[in-house]
Design an enzyme around this catalytic site. Sequence first.
Site, mmCIF file in Angstrom:
data_model
loop_
_atom_site.group_PDB
_atom_site.id
_atom_site.type_symbol
_atom_site.label_atom_id
_atom_site.label_comp_id
_atom_site.label_asym_id
_atom_site.label_seq_id
_atom_site.Cartn_x
_atom_site.Cartn_y
_atom_site.Cartn_z
ATOM 1 C CE LYS A 1 106.630 -41.359 -43.861
ATOM 2 N NZ LYS A 1 105.591 -41.043 -44.842
HETATM 3 N N1 PMP Z 1 104.327 -43.961 -38.459
HETATM 4 C C1 PMP Z 1 105.273 -43.024 -38.346
HETATM 5 C C2 PMP Z 1 106.152 -43.028 -37.142
HETATM 6 C C3 PMP Z 1 105.427 -42.048 -39.349
HETATM 7 O O1 PMP Z 1 106.370 -41.092 -39.224
HETATM 8 C C4 PMP Z 1 104.547 -42.056 -40.457
HETATM 9 C C5 PMP Z 1 104.689 -41.015 -41.514
HETATM 10 N N2 PMP Z 1 104.066 -39.779 -41.251
HETATM 11 C C6 PMP Z 1 103.545 -43.049 -40.513
HETATM 12 C C7 PMP Z 1 103.478 -43.983 -39.501
HETATM 13 C C8 PMP Z 1 102.525 -43.109 -41.605
HETATM 14 O O2 PMP Z 1 103.057 -43.461 -42.865
HETATM 15 P P1 PMP Z 1 102.474 -42.764 -44.139
HETATM 16 O O3 PMP Z 1 102.898 -41.336 -44.125
HETATM 17 O O4 PMP Z 1 103.082 -43.510 -45.293
HETATM 18 O O5 PMP Z 1 100.992 -42.884 -44.120
#
Ligand code: PMP
Length: 346
Positions: free
Chosen positions: A48
């Site tokens: 992120k």
């Molecule tokens: N794994 C974790 C620990 C996350 O916080 C997130 C984000 N919500 C994701 C996977 C998934 O990534 P994305 O939001 O880009 O689909």
Amino acid sequence: MAQKNQVFDNVLDLVGNTPLIKLNTITAPFKGEFYAKVEAFNPGHSSKDRVALYIIEQAEKQGILKPGDTIIETTSGNTGFSIAMVSIIKGYECILAVSSKSSPDKIDMLKTMGAKVYVCPAHVSADDPRSYYEVAKRLHEETKGSVYINQYFNQLNIDAHYNSTGPEIWEQTEGEITHLVACSGTGGTISGTAKYLKEQNPNVKVIGVDAFGSVIKKYHETREFDEKEIYPYRIEGLGKNLIPTATDFDVIDSFVKVTDEESAHTAREIARTEGLFVGYTSGAAMQAIKQLEEAGEFDKNSKVVVLFPDHGSRYMSKIYSDKWMTDQGFFDSKNKEAAETIQYIK
Ligand code: PMP
């Protein structure tokens, strides 16, 4: 971007360019080669960081953000941490509406990083005024000079990964990647990365990982939003009770669903076998690989990249706590690991 002898202007210069690490043991019985893109190497310990930095810098370029302004977001924790980190360096206020499902460690971390945190009930519908979406929207309306990142519905979330994660993986595999396996929450990671990779080679197969209790897989297959698919589950950051526009369903070939229990055990197995201490969704992504291998998805020429989104330290009170695992009923006759590896000398 001064970077000489590993000396950096500030922590944000370290966002992205994460390593691709070969998996040697956990995948040893499987056909093909397996590599993990380990996003915990970002300074905020998750993928992120890329999204937070990219979206905030785009807003600055467009003149939307001025020094002292407030950045607001809904987040399961990781995006919040990254936004808080970027806000500190760039001089913004940070307000975060988080789900009550988030681990207490995550919430404490956000506080430590200077964010103002609102904890909202997890098991209410997205349009309930108490949901973290609605709370963030209200705070945005009430706070003058605020920007709402809105990662689930922001195209820039996809662009962040299209411009960084995708090109990095293509270069790191020297264009030899055959499969990408990634969890889908907002969908930004998988969509942006897949879009870039498929532009280089349309044959790269992209497989999303979804949770039981989430609507995403069924929506991909039928374009139907089926409320009956929704029920509580424990994995944080994966799956959804709504359809995010930050997911480009056209660049994803298929989805695999994984259970809370198997994902938790697989995360522990990654630590034991590869020495990589990663988060719950990394366990989910690896669990999906196990299921795909069993279904005959891979052959000896497969070069599979799996995304490990964050670091294990964020889950000490959950999957890495024997008590929590016991309370969930995750230590049964099949998985008797429990606390037996600790020996107390009296
Ligand atoms: N794994 C974790 C620990 C996350 O916080 C997130 C984000 N919500 C994701 C996977 C998934 O990534 P994305 O939001 O880009 O689909």
